[in-house]
Design an enzyme around this catalytic site. Structure first.
Site, short mmCIF file in Angstrom:
data_model
loop_
_atom_site.label_atom_id
_atom_site.label_comp_id
_atom_site.label_asym_id
_atom_site.label_seq_id
_atom_site.Cartn_x
_atom_site.Cartn_y
_atom_site.Cartn_z
N ASP A 146 0.86 -1.18 0.00
CA ASP A 146 0.00 0.00 0.00
C ASP A 146 0.90 1.24 0.00
O ASP A 146 1.45 1.60 -1.04
CB ASP A 146 -0.90 -0.13 1.23
N VAL A 188 -9.14 -3.77 0.84
CA VAL A 188 -9.57 -5.12 0.46
C VAL A 188 -9.36 -6.11 1.60
O VAL A 188 -8.55 -5.88 2.50
CB VAL A 188 -8.82 -5.62 -0.80
N ASP A 239 -6.94 -8.97 6.20
CA ASP A 239 -8.00 -8.87 7.20
C ASP A 239 -8.53 -7.45 7.37
O ASP A 239 -7.88 -6.49 6.99
CB ASP A 239 -7.46 -9.31 8.57
#
Ligand code: IMP
Ligand code: MG
Length: 181
Positions: free
Chosen positions: A108, A158, A164
């Site tokens: 990310d 996501v 998670d």
């Protein structure tokens, strides 16, 4: 077959993004790319918790007997990066002269991968490859080169396939994205 089921985790709804078949095919394609490099006993360094499922599936398709090891870090709080990387389970292996493949579920902001990548370089690794199942190019602010990417996705949260939302969703064999409306 892709299902259209909306799922609820804690207070949020998620809709299907990537099917089990798409994911499995992509992982085979990444394994092919890695196998083509003919690396001798690379050290697959899997980043817990999220990368456990991707690591298991990817390594099944690798030739040449990789060594498989795990580190555990945490940087996420809820649906956002905290900006800090905490090491929860360190590295026992001697990295000097090794060929390493860091295996991530998702990259990310890049905070996590940057920290692990620099640690490998500092400890004298010969070559460091990075493989990630999911990549958010619009969020990435790192400099570490990402060699193997499964899926590039928009900057959305996501879950599934190891990933998670506050502890839940890691067991899903598909990947779901936050449903906004
Ligand atoms: P980064 O340090 O910002 O690149 O975030 C990397 C870590 O945060 C990943 O290894 C995941 O564990 C977690 N993460 C980032 N994005 C998501 C997401 O969309 N869903 C679930 N976990 C995520
Ligand atoms: Mg992760």
């Amino acid at each position: 077959m892709m299902n259209n089921n909306i799922i609820t985790i804690h207070d949020k709804q998620f809709k299907p993004l990537l099917s089990e078949q798409e994911i499995n095919e992509k992982i085979c394609a990444i394994a092919d790319q890695i196998n083509a490099l003919h690396l001798e006993h690379p050290l697959c360094l899997s980043v817990l918790n999220g990368a456990y499922m991707f690591t298991a599936e990817l390594c099944k398709h690798l030739h040449n007997f990789p060594v498989i090891s795990f580190i555990k870090v945490a940087s996420y709080e809820g649906t956002h990066s905290s900006g800090n990387v905490t090491e929860l389970l360190g590295l026992n292996e001697d990295l000097h002269g090794k060929t390493i493949i860091i295996i991530e579920d998702i990259i990310d902001t890049g905070t996590t991968i940057e920290s692990i990548y620099s640690k490998c370089i500092e400890q004298g690794a010969k070559t460091v490859y990075i493989a990630t199942l999911v990549y958010k190019p619009q969020a990435y602010k790192g400099n570490a080169p990402i060699h193997f990417i499964g899926f590039s996705i928009p900057n959305d949260f996501v879950v599934g396939y190891g990933m998670d939302y506050n502890g839940i969703g890691r067991n899903l064999k598909e990947i779901y994205v936050l449903h906004t409306n």
